[in-house]
Design an enzyme around this catalytic site. Structure first.
Site: not given
Length: 328
Positions: A124, A147, A149, A176, A202, A247, A275, A297, A299
């Site tokens: 991420t 990934k 944000k 995401d 996402e 999750k 997570c 995911d 990490d």
């Protein structure tokens, strides 16, 4: 007699972890332990304010189960007496761990799964200005999946994805939004991101507004996160999303997570296992669920300044199953 303990722990994050809802510099987790016949099982959770959780209430909810556990409550009973969420996750995973220690059978075997294998996790990149995300992407360009944000949509988010794509031209990209976009932005941004080779979007809009996604033809698959919790409500997600992000803090533990994954596959929804930012103790049970995922995911420990010991083994983006001294 089974005994419960719970404690709050703080783990510094390497730098700052930023999403559309805010930033933090430490991972605050609650660790539950359940002891019986000289053995102790452990589970870790992350109380999340987005779902009305806080550390004090989670600690109290865990400790409140002491009488029931002393009377022989098992994992199946736990699903009925506690609502899904972080507190149940910590207890559920602690009970899985305790069972493996009392029986000598690993958790994957008790779950009826094949022996776990190493998996490739996404990595991420925090929300930041495009030029900062470009530099972060360059530093992590060796990773197969990044990934990102993102923020509130619009040109700024397009610039962020363009910057990351330039910095990591060969990586698969997941974006995401953490509920940050307006409904009218979804299709225009999806078309821009398809051009940039994004593989998955996402939770683009707030969960309470996601009915607007029904039937739209997005060129990039959509994944439910804040909209997807446990078995209840799974049917509604069909036609809104292509993926769900499972999750353990949302499902209330590994027990329901495995059921959610089975249900998702029956409904032709694909699966990401994700997570919160937390330590290897939280990732370990999620690794069992992730064996059946399309995207992984996990990490969380890679984002910390220091992980707990013992920890999961990471080699780049490859994460290996937990050894019994950690969990399960």
């Amino acid at each position: 007699m089974r005994e419960i303990t719970a404690e709050i722990q703080s783990w510094p994050i390497a730098g700052t972890f930023t999403i559309s809802r805010g930033a933090k510099t430490e991972a605050r987790v609650v660790v539950a332990s359940v002891s019986d016949h000289g053995q102790t099982g452990y589970g870790e959770c992350v109380p999340y304010a987005r779902y009305g959780e806080n550390e004090k209430d989670v600690m109290a909810a865990i400790k409140a189960q002491q009488p029931a556990l002393a009377d022989g409550m098992n994992r199946e009973d736990l699903q009925r007496v506690m609502p899904r969420g972080a507190a149940r996750n910590a207890l559920d995973c602690a009970l899985w761990d305790l069972e493996t220690k009392l029986t000598g059978r690993p958790a994957w075997e008790r779950a009826g799964l094949a022996a776990p294998r190493a998996l490739t996790t996404a990595y991420t990149l925090s929300l930041a200005a495009p030029e900062e995300m470009h530099e972060a992407a360059k530093a992590e360009a060796h990773r197969p999946i990044l990934k990102l944000k993102l923020g509130q949509g619009g040109d700024e988010d397009v610039a962020r994805v363009e910057a990351v794509r330039a910095g990591a031209p060969n990586a698969a990209l997941i974006v995401d939004a953490n509920e940050g976009w307006k409904p009218e932005d979804v299709l225009p941004l999806a078309h821009e991101f398809a051009r940039l080779g994004v593989s998955l979007i996402e939770q683009p809009v707030p969960a309470r507004e996601d009915e607007v996604l029904r039937g739209i033809e997005s060129p990039v698959p959509l994944c439910a996160d804040e909209s997807a919790h446990g078995l209840e409500g799974m049917r509604r997600l069909v036609g809104l999303y292509d993926f769900i992000n499972v999750k353990l803090d949302k499902t209330g533990g590994l027990t329901e997570a495995l059921s959610v994954i089975r249900c998702a596959k029956l409904r032709k929804l694909r699966v990401m296992v994700g997570c919160m930012v937390s330590t290897s103790l939280a990732m370990a049970p999620a690794m069992l669920a992730a064996q059946q995922a399309d995207y992984v995911d996990l990490d969380g420990p890679l984002l910390l300044a220091q992980d707990r010991e013992p920890s999961l083994r990471y080699e780049g983006s490859l994460v290996y199953p937990p050894e019994s001294k950690l969990w399960g």
